[in-house]
Motif scaffolding. Structure first.
Motif, short mmCIF file in Angstrom:
data_model
loop_
_atom_site.label_atom_id
_atom_site.label_comp_id
_atom_site.label_asym_id
_atom_site.label_seq_id
_atom_site.Cartn_x
_atom_site.Cartn_y
_atom_site.Cartn_z
N GLY A 104 0.82 -1.20 0.00
CA GLY A 104 0.00 0.00 0.00
C GLY A 104 0.85 1.24 0.00
N SER A 105 0.27 2.36 0.38
CA SER A 105 1.03 3.61 0.37
C SER A 105 1.02 4.25 1.75
CB SER A 105 0.46 4.58 -0.66
OG SER A 105 -0.85 4.95 -0.33
N LEU A 106 2.07 4.99 2.03
CA LEU A 106 2.20 5.72 3.29
C LEU A 106 2.32 7.20 2.98
CD1 LEU A 106 4.83 3.44 5.08
CD2 LEU A 106 2.38 3.56 5.57
N ASP A 107 1.61 8.01 3.72
CA ASP A 107 1.66 9.45 3.54
C ASP A 107 2.43 10.10 4.69
OD1 ASP A 107 -1.78 9.84 2.31
OD2 ASP A 107 0.04 9.04 1.38
N TYR A 108 3.29 11.04 4.33
CA TYR A 108 4.03 11.81 5.32
C TYR A 108 3.73 13.29 5.08
CZ TYR A 108 6.68 7.47 5.73
OH TYR A 108 7.04 6.16 5.91
N TRP A 109 3.37 14.00 6.14
CA TRP A 109 3.01 15.42 6.02
C TRP A 109 4.04 16.29 6.73
CZ3 TRP A 109 -0.98 17.50 3.25
CH2 TRP A 109 -1.97 16.64 2.82
N GLY A 110 4.30 17.44 6.14
CA GLY A 110 5.10 18.45 6.81
C GLY A 110 4.22 19.28 7.73
N GLN A 111 4.82 20.19 8.47
CA GLN A 111 4.09 20.92 9.50
C GLN A 111 3.36 22.14 8.97
OE1 GLN A 111 7.07 21.61 8.66
NE2 GLN A 111 7.50 23.76 9.10
N GLY A 112 3.61 22.54 7.75
CA GLY A 112 2.92 23.69 7.18
C GLY A 112 3.72 24.97 7.29
N THR A 113 3.56 25.82 6.29
CA THR A 113 4.18 27.15 6.31
C THR A 113 3.13 28.14 5.81
OG1 THR A 113 6.07 28.46 5.56
CG2 THR A 113 5.18 26.86 3.97
N GLU A 114 3.02 29.25 6.50
CA GLU A 114 1.91 30.17 6.24
C GLU A 114 2.28 31.21 5.19
OE1 GLU A 114 0.37 31.87 9.79
OE2 GLU A 114 -1.38 32.74 8.80
N VAL A 115 1.35 31.38 4.26
CA VAL A 115 1.51 32.38 3.20
C VAL A 115 0.36 33.37 3.32
CG1 VAL A 115 1.46 32.78 0.72
CG2 VAL A 115 2.70 30.82 1.65
N THR A 116 0.69 34.64 3.39
CA THR A 116 -0.32 35.69 3.44
C THR A 116 -0.06 36.67 2.31
OG1 THR A 116 -0.46 35.50 5.85
CG2 THR A 116 -1.38 37.48 4.85
N VAL A 117 -1.09 36.84 1.47
CA VAL A 117 -0.98 37.77 0.34
C VAL A 117 -1.86 38.97 0.65
CG1 VAL A 117 -1.19 38.06 -2.14
CG2 VAL A 117 -0.62 35.81 -1.18
N SER A 118 -1.25 40.12 0.74
CA SER A 118 -2.01 41.32 1.10
C SER A 118 -2.29 42.15 -0.14
CB SER A 118 -1.22 42.16 2.11
OG SER A 118 -0.02 42.64 1.52
N SER A 119 -3.47 42.76 -0.12
CA SER A 119 -3.87 43.59 -1.27
C SER A 119 -3.64 45.07 -0.98
CB SER A 119 -5.34 43.34 -1.59
OG SER A 119 -6.13 43.58 -0.45
#
Length: 119
Positions: A104-119
């Motif tokens: 089968g398959s195994l999934d590995y996730w990173g912790q995330g990085t936040e992106v904010t786009v301001s107008s």
């Protein structure tokens, strides 16, 4: 496998950022990798994916032509170059590595990085 996502930040509309997903093991080079994002109050959604060789890539319609996924297997790292950023790209971005085995398959996730786009 541990994944470390980085490169997020605050950017103005039309700007660019490059996200990185660095892996702790060299077997990462055999995994396909994807980027996903989750905006506040929304479901996590697919952004882009790349095969283990880097030859095959896929993109969500919302980012086609603006984002580019690539990888450097010598550095155990996958990148997401994001250009022409829009406010709707604001989200926490996660990388996911998929290891396919005979069972089968195994999934590995990173912790995330936040992106904010301001107008």
């Amino acid at each position: 496998v541990q994944l470390q996502a980085s490169g997020g930040g605050l950017v103005q509309v039309g700007g660019s950022l490059r996200l990185s997903c660095a892996a702790s093991e060299r077997t990462f080079a055999t995994y396909r990798v994807g980027w996903f994002r989750q905006a506040p109050g929304k479901e996590r959604e697919f952004v882009a994916a790349i095969s283990w060789s880097g030859v095959v890539t896929h993109y969500a319609d919302s980012v086609k032509g603006r984002f580019t996924i690539s990888r450097d297997n010598a550095k155990n790292t996958v990148y997401l170059q994001m250009n022409s950023l829009k406010p709707e790209d604001t989200a926490v971005y996660y990388c996911k590595a998929v290891c396919v085995t005979a069972r089968g398959s195994l999934d590995y996730w990173g912790q995330g990085t936040e992106v904010t786009v301001s107008s």
